[in-house]
Motif scaffolding. Structure first.
Motif, PDB file in Angstrom:
ATOM      1  N   GLY A   1      -6.874  -5.173  -3.441  1.00  0.00           N
ATOM      2  CA  GLY A   1      -5.950  -4.458  -4.312  1.00  0.00           C
ATOM      3  C   GLY A   1      -5.670  -5.109  -5.646  1.00  0.00           C
ATOM      4  N   PHE A   2      -6.578  -5.940  -6.094  1.00  0.00           N
ATOM      5  CA  PHE A   2      -6.374  -6.593  -7.378  1.00  0.00           C
ATOM      6  C   PHE A   2      -6.991  -5.775  -8.509  1.00  0.00           C
ATOM      7  CE2 PHE A   2      -4.947 -11.141  -6.787  1.00  0.00           C
ATOM      8  CZ  PHE A   2      -4.524 -10.964  -5.477  1.00  0.00           C
ATOM      9  N   ALA A   3      -6.277  -5.748  -9.643  1.00  0.00           N
ATOM     10  CA  ALA A   3      -6.775  -5.014 -10.804  1.00  0.00           C
ATOM     11  C   ALA A   3      -7.191  -5.993 -11.904  1.00  0.00           C
ATOM     12  CB  ALA A   3      -5.688  -4.087 -11.328  1.00  0.00           C
ATOM     13  N   ASP A   4      -7.868  -5.504 -12.900  1.00  0.00           N
ATOM     14  CA  ASP A   4      -8.315  -6.341 -14.021  1.00  0.00           C
ATOM     15  C   ASP A   4      -9.009  -7.603 -13.522  1.00  0.00           C
ATOM     16  OD1 ASP A   4      -6.984  -4.538 -15.645  1.00  0.00           O
ATOM     17  OD2 ASP A   4      -5.128  -5.681 -15.559  1.00  0.00           O
TER      18      ASP A   4
ATOM     19  N   GLN B   1     -11.362 -10.582 -13.082  1.00  0.00           N
ATOM     20  CA  GLN B   1     -12.297 -11.424 -13.833  1.00  0.00           C
ATOM     21  C   GLN B   1     -12.733 -12.509 -12.873  1.00  0.00           C
ATOM     22  OE1 GLN B   1     -10.109 -13.025 -17.142  1.00  0.00           O
ATOM     23  NE2 GLN B   1     -10.208 -11.098 -18.257  1.00  0.00           N
ATOM     24  N   HIS B   2     -13.766 -13.230 -13.230  1.00  0.00           N
ATOM     25  CA  HIS B   2     -14.164 -14.301 -12.337  1.00  0.00           C
ATOM     26  C   HIS B   2     -14.737 -15.465 -13.116  1.00  0.00           C
ATOM     27  CE1 HIS B   2     -17.638 -11.713 -12.985  1.00  0.00           C
ATOM     28  NE2 HIS B   2     -18.377 -12.802 -12.878  1.00  0.00           N
ATOM     29  N   GLN B   3     -14.759 -16.579 -12.462  1.00  0.00           N
ATOM     30  CA  GLN B   3     -15.229 -17.811 -13.073  1.00  0.00           C
ATOM     31  C   GLN B   3     -16.193 -18.441 -12.078  1.00  0.00           C
ATOM     32  OE1 GLN B   3     -11.967 -20.364 -14.000  1.00  0.00           O
ATOM     33  NE2 GLN B   3     -13.179 -22.235 -13.887  1.00  0.00           N
TER      34      GLN B   3
ATOM     35  N   LEU C   1      -8.899 -15.840  -4.562  1.00  0.00           N
ATOM     36  CA  LEU C   1      -8.625 -14.674  -5.383  1.00  0.00           C
ATOM     37  C   LEU C   1      -7.193 -14.922  -5.833  1.00  0.00           C
ATOM     38  CD1 LEU C   1      -9.215 -11.843  -6.404  1.00  0.00           C
ATOM     39  CD2 LEU C   1      -8.672 -10.958  -4.145  1.00  0.00           C
ATOM     40  N   VAL C   2      -7.014 -15.138  -7.140  1.00  0.00           N
ATOM     41  CA  VAL C   2      -5.709 -15.540  -7.649  1.00  0.00           C
ATOM     42  C   VAL C   2      -5.067 -14.481  -8.523  1.00  0.00           C
ATOM     43  CG1 VAL C   2      -4.485 -17.360  -8.898  1.00  0.00           C
ATOM     44  CG2 VAL C   2      -6.625 -17.892  -7.733  1.00  0.00           C
ATOM     45  N   CYS C   3      -3.792 -14.201  -8.261  1.00  0.00           N
ATOM     46  CA  CYS C   3      -3.097 -13.226  -9.113  1.00  0.00           C
ATOM     47  C   CYS C   3      -2.672 -13.921 -10.396  1.00  0.00           C
ATOM     48  CB  CYS C   3      -1.863 -12.642  -8.430  1.00  0.00           C
ATOM     49  SG  CYS C   3      -0.944 -11.548  -9.558  1.00  0.00           S
ATOM     50  N   ARG C   4      -3.119 -13.348 -11.475  1.00  0.00           N
ATOM     51  CA  ARG C   4      -2.850 -13.900 -12.799  1.00  0.00           C
ATOM     52  C   ARG C   4      -1.352 -13.896 -13.098  1.00  0.00           C
ATOM     53  NH1 ARG C   4      -7.358 -11.975 -15.292  1.00  0.00           N
ATOM     54  NH2 ARG C   4      -6.662  -9.921 -14.615  1.00  0.00           N
TER      55      ARG C   4
ATOM     56  N   ARG D   1      -0.049 -15.546  -6.638  1.00  0.00           N
ATOM     57  CA  ARG D   1      -0.380 -15.400  -5.230  1.00  0.00           C
ATOM     58  C   ARG D   1      -1.888 -15.533  -5.047  1.00  0.00           C
ATOM     59  NH1 ARG D   1      -0.664 -11.055  -1.611  1.00  0.00           N
ATOM     60  NH2 ARG D   1      -0.310  -9.508  -3.237  1.00  0.00           N
TER      61      ARG D   1
ATOM     62  N   VAL E   1      -5.390 -15.430  -2.355  1.00  0.00           N
ATOM     63  CA  VAL E   1      -5.993 -14.986  -1.109  1.00  0.00           C
ATOM     64  C   VAL E   1      -7.270 -15.792  -0.945  1.00  0.00           C
ATOM     65  CG1 VAL E   1      -7.011 -13.050   0.131  1.00  0.00           C
ATOM     66  CG2 VAL E   1      -5.118 -12.652  -1.451  1.00  0.00           C
TER      67      VAL E   1
ATOM     68  N   GLU F   1     -14.008 -18.809  -8.677  1.00  0.00           N
ATOM     69  CA  GLU F   1     -12.633 -18.332  -8.576  1.00  0.00           C
ATOM     70  C   GLU F   1     -12.605 -16.919  -9.127  1.00  0.00           C
ATOM     71  OE1 GLU F   1     -10.621 -20.166  -7.007  1.00  0.00           O
ATOM     72  OE2 GLU F   1     -11.588 -22.119  -7.175  1.00  0.00           O
ATOM     73  N   VAL F   2     -11.831 -16.076  -8.488  1.00  0.00           N
ATOM     74  CA  VAL F   2     -11.712 -14.705  -8.970  1.00  0.00           C
ATOM     75  C   VAL F   2     -10.253 -14.483  -9.345  1.00  0.00           C
ATOM     76  CG1 VAL F   2     -12.082 -12.279  -8.468  1.00  0.00           C
ATOM     77  CG2 VAL F   2     -13.521 -14.004  -7.388  1.00  0.00           C
ATOM     78  N   PHE F   3     -10.045 -13.955 -10.541  1.00  0.00           N
ATOM     79  CA  PHE F   3      -8.687 -13.710 -11.004  1.00  0.00           C
ATOM     80  C   PHE F   3      -8.444 -12.220 -11.157  1.00  0.00           C
ATOM     81  CE2 PHE F   3     -10.066 -17.802 -12.564  1.00  0.00           C
ATOM     82  CZ  PHE F   3      -8.990 -18.627 -12.240  1.00  0.00           C
ATOM     83  N   GLY F   4      -7.203 -11.827 -11.010  1.00  0.00           N
ATOM     84  CA  GLY F   4      -6.884 -10.420 -11.192  1.00  0.00           C
ATOM     85  C   GLY F   4      -5.384 -10.245 -11.114  1.00  0.00           C
ATOM     86  N   THR F   5      -4.942  -9.017 -11.190  1.00  0.00           N
ATOM     87  CA  THR F   5      -3.519  -8.740 -11.060  1.00  0.00           C
ATOM     88  C   THR F   5      -3.328  -8.038  -9.731  1.00  0.00           C
ATOM     89  OG1 THR F   5      -3.505  -8.349 -13.452  1.00  0.00           O
ATOM     90  CG2 THR F   5      -1.545  -7.711 -12.215  1.00  0.00           C
ATOM     91  N   CYS F   6      -2.504  -8.615  -8.871  1.00  0.00           N
ATOM     92  CA  CYS F   6      -2.371  -8.051  -7.542  1.00  0.00           C
ATOM     93  C   CYS F   6      -1.582  -6.746  -7.567  1.00  0.00           C
ATOM     94  CB  CYS F   6      -1.725  -9.043  -6.585  1.00  0.00           C
ATOM     95  SG  CYS F   6       0.049  -9.276  -6.803  1.00  0.00           S
ATOM     96  N   ALA F   7      -1.721  -5.984  -6.507  1.00  0.00           N
ATOM     97  CA  ALA F   7      -1.112  -4.660  -6.421  1.00  0.00           C
ATOM     98  C   ALA F   7       0.388  -4.696  -6.741  1.00  0.00           C
ATOM     99  CB  ALA F   7      -1.346  -4.065  -5.035  1.00  0.00           C
TER     100      ALA F   7
ATOM    101  N   VAL G   1       0.976  -5.127 -10.408  1.00  0.00           N
ATOM    102  CA  VAL G   1       0.591  -3.934 -11.152  1.00  0.00           C
ATOM    103  C   VAL G   1       1.726  -2.922 -11.067  1.00  0.00           C
ATOM    104  CG1 VAL G   1      -0.930  -1.921 -11.171  1.00  0.00           C
ATOM    105  CG2 VAL G   1      -1.894  -4.200 -10.859  1.00  0.00           C
TER     106      VAL G   1
END
Lengths: 144, 144
Positions: free
Chosen positions: A122-125, A127-129, B94-97, B101, B103, B131-137, B140
């Motif tokens: 459920g993550f949006a936007d 990006q990855h490194q 998986l990190v919420c920007r 948080r 995962v 590492e994967v970054f994103g905005t969690c539900a 959002v």
DNA sequence: ATGCTCATGAGAACCATTCTCGCACAGCGT
DNA sequence: ACGCTGTGCGAGAATGGTTCTCATGAGCAT
């Protein structure tokens, strides 16, 4: 952040930056080098070759180039930032732990994997490194 | 370096570390938190909850735990190191920007991909950092 | 050429992290 | 329970990469 932003800013081609001797010298130097170099290194190299540039200027210029997408940044384990000239398209790096040589790798599967993993949680936007480290063939051979 | 070493050291189970009030408190705190926290944050949190611990001690203890494989480290873009309790097996995050948080995700395909990419270019001792970054539900939804 | 800015540079400031060193205490043997 | 011994602790200083300040200098459009 390192070379891996799926959602990099649109990257305006007209950057509005001024072309100064210092920035040209820095860009020229980066073009000759391969591998990630620290700001301090680059500063020292510029002085050596007779291009006196202030340390602050090096940092500012590097920052600006990163913002414009002309460079990739990579934070080493000890927190120092390394910079490298790179192709503008999305890609990752294979870095030699020993000599610093880097190879750019672009592989759709990882991109899809990252997007999928993000979506599944459920993550949006998203990006990855991604960086891959190893010892290159030359360095392996060089080991006594 | 973050949680991604394919070739992590054997991780001796007998660490030889002493159990002190400070280290216990730190470990307990880390168990309650999810997401990466900076050493400074952790230090401040410990003081708040009435566990006076020296800053140097926090750094030393974190370092030791990382060496023992009990924690994962992640360098943020600004060079600050974040620490997090983690499962001992190899995985990525998986990190919420926005809220920090995280995962844990373990996916064999990436592992194989990294190994293959390294091998294709003649690199040995291949490790990788993903590492994967994103905005969690939740974040959002929280955006007005 | 002129002027409006943005860029530069020297040094100070910042800030996360590490080091120093004397003191305290955990672990262990008795 | 007691004492030894070496590891861990803590306060503050030192380190070192990066950023800020501010007066001066140099692009670039007109």
């Amino acid at each position: 952040m390192s070379g891996a932003d799926t959602g990099r800013a649109p990257a305006p081609e007209v950057t509005g930056r001024r072309t100064t001797r210092q920035r040209s010298a820095l860009l020229a130097l980066l073009d000759e080098l391969d591998g990630f170099r620290s700001a301090q290194d680059l500063h020292a190299l510029l002085r050596e070759r007779g291009d006196p540039v202030g340390l602050a200027t090096v940092y500012r210029a590097l920052q600006a180039m990163v913002d414009d997408g002309q460079l990739d940044v990579l934070r080493s384990a000890d927190g120092e930032a390394g910079y490298r000239r790179c192709s503008p398209s999305h890609h990752h790096h294979l870095v030699c732990r020993s000599c610093g040589r880097t190879v750019e790798v672009a592989d759709p599967p990882v991109e899809r994997w990252a997007a999928r993993v993000g979506a599944e949680h459920g993550f949006a936007d998203v990006q990855h490194q991604v960086e891959v480290f190893g010892t290159c063939a030359a360095c392996v051979a060089a080991r006594s």
